[in-house]
Design an enzyme around this catalytic site. Sequence first.
Site, mmCIF file in Angstrom:
data_model
loop_
_atom_site.group_PDB
_atom_site.id
_atom_site.type_symbol
_atom_site.label_atom_id
_atom_site.label_comp_id
_atom_site.label_asym_id
_atom_site.label_seq_id
_atom_site.Cartn_x
_atom_site.Cartn_y
_atom_site.Cartn_z
ATOM 1 N N GLY A 17 0.794 -1.230 0.000
ATOM 2 C CA GLY A 17 0.000 0.000 0.000
ATOM 3 C C GLY A 17 0.824 1.276 0.000
ATOM 4 O O GLY A 17 0.352 2.318 0.477
ATOM 5 N N ASN A 19 1.462 2.966 -2.603
ATOM 6 C CA ASN A 19 0.749 3.895 -3.495
ATOM 7 C C ASN A 19 -0.494 4.459 -2.813
ATOM 8 O O ASN A 19 -0.826 5.628 -2.998
ATOM 9 C CB ASN A 19 0.406 3.197 -4.819
ATOM 10 C CG ASN A 19 1.641 3.046 -5.681
ATOM 11 O OD1 ASN A 19 2.080 4.010 -6.297
ATOM 12 N ND2 ASN A 19 2.234 1.859 -5.677
ATOM 13 N N ASN A 125 -6.198 2.390 -13.073
ATOM 14 C CA ASN A 125 -5.238 1.389 -12.592
ATOM 15 C C ASN A 125 -3.817 1.887 -12.794
ATOM 16 O O ASN A 125 -3.522 2.597 -13.761
ATOM 17 C CB ASN A 125 -5.417 0.088 -13.395
ATOM 18 C CG ASN A 125 -4.434 -0.993 -12.991
ATOM 19 O OD1 ASN A 125 -4.340 -1.336 -11.817
ATOM 20 N ND2 ASN A 125 -3.684 -1.519 -13.941
ATOM 21 N N HIS A 127 -0.167 0.687 -13.703
ATOM 22 C CA HIS A 127 0.581 -0.422 -14.322
ATOM 23 C C HIS A 127 2.059 -0.030 -14.315
ATOM 24 O O HIS A 127 2.413 1.025 -14.856
ATOM 25 C CB HIS A 127 0.083 -0.654 -15.749
ATOM 26 C CG HIS A 127 0.840 -1.712 -16.487
ATOM 27 N ND1 HIS A 127 1.036 -2.980 -15.995
ATOM 28 C CD2 HIS A 127 1.470 -1.688 -17.688
ATOM 29 C CE1 HIS A 127 1.735 -3.690 -16.854
ATOM 30 N NE2 HIS A 127 2.023 -2.926 -17.891
HETATM 31 C C1 GAR Z 1 3.196 -1.561 -7.439
HETATM 32 O O1 GAR Z 1 4.496 -1.745 -7.887
HETATM 33 C C2 GAR Z 1 2.247 -1.580 -8.622
HETATM 34 O O2 GAR Z 1 2.782 -1.012 -9.754
HETATM 35 C C3 GAR Z 1 2.020 -3.055 -8.803
HETATM 36 O O3 GAR Z 1 1.908 -3.546 -7.485
HETATM 37 C C4 GAR Z 1 2.742 -2.764 -6.624
HETATM 38 C C5 GAR Z 1 1.934 -2.352 -5.410
HETATM 39 O O4 GAR Z 1 2.736 -1.723 -4.454
HETATM 40 N N1 GAR Z 1 0.821 -3.264 -9.554
HETATM 41 C C6 GAR Z 1 0.725 -4.151 -10.542
HETATM 42 O O5 GAR Z 1 1.632 -4.862 -10.867
HETATM 43 C C7 GAR Z 1 -0.639 -4.209 -11.189
HETATM 44 N N2 GAR Z 1 -0.577 -4.993 -12.388
HETATM 45 P P1 GAR Z 1 2.087 -1.033 -3.180
HETATM 46 O O6 GAR Z 1 1.141 -2.057 -2.546
HETATM 47 O O7 GAR Z 1 3.240 -0.724 -2.283
HETATM 48 O O8 GAR Z 1 1.347 0.195 -3.630
#
Ligand code: GAR
Length: 226
Positions: A17, A19, A125, A127
């Site tokens: 989390g 982001n 989303n 990516h």
């Molecule tokens: C991030 O790197 C995001 O880009 C990736 O999951 C991670 C979540 O990090 N998402 C994907 O690969 C979606 N296809 P977070 O939980 O620390 O935000």
Amino acid sequence: MSPTTPARLTVLISGSGTNLAALITAQPTLSSTHPTSIVRVISNRKAAYGLTRASDAGIPSAYHNLASYKKRLTPESAAREAYDADLASLVLADSPDLVVCAGFMHILSPAFLRPLEEAGVRIINLHPALRGEFNGAHAIERAHAAFMAGEIQRTGVMIHYVISEVDMGEPILQVAIPLSHPDDDNIAVLEDRIHDVEHEAIVEGTRLAIEALWAAREGQNTAPSS
Ligand code: GAR
């Protein structure tokens, strides 16, 4: 819709989390024209640290897990459809304006997308690659492997609208990341660099999506009647 009415965001997560944390930090000033409020965080993983971040910030959260549907329903497609339909109901119960998938590791089917579209709720989303590149899971690892094989000299991050084709919806913003840092052969260094870009992109992409949504609504309100 008054410009002072807060834009209601639902954030979908699966993991740490970071982001989500960027969105929480940016929340008070996310849009200069429209206040914004994260009304709920939903995780498909119970242990997702993002749920703790939500609770620490006083944001309601929910855990919605596919495994229990897979135990009850076969084939798997039926379980996924029922799960997505219930996820849509859970999301729509909060009347959000926008759903932000911030590291949500689940492919959303029409059973989720259709009810949201009917309710006028857009979905965006994050990516961790450019459009059409490394679609699906493990994009950073696959970009790193392609770089090490001499196949690419840059990767990137994209915020896009969600359609049923994975990671192929209309981009809201894309940021290219040149693979020219001396330590880019170290995947941990590259991951950190990409995450730093993500944390700015998720905020900016969400801001652009909110402002586009409000511009569209204001356009509808001022359209001349025929
Ligand atoms: C991030 O790197 C995001 O880009 C990736 O999951 C991670 C979540 O990090 N998402 C994907 O690969 C979606 N296809 P977070 O939980 O620390 O935000």
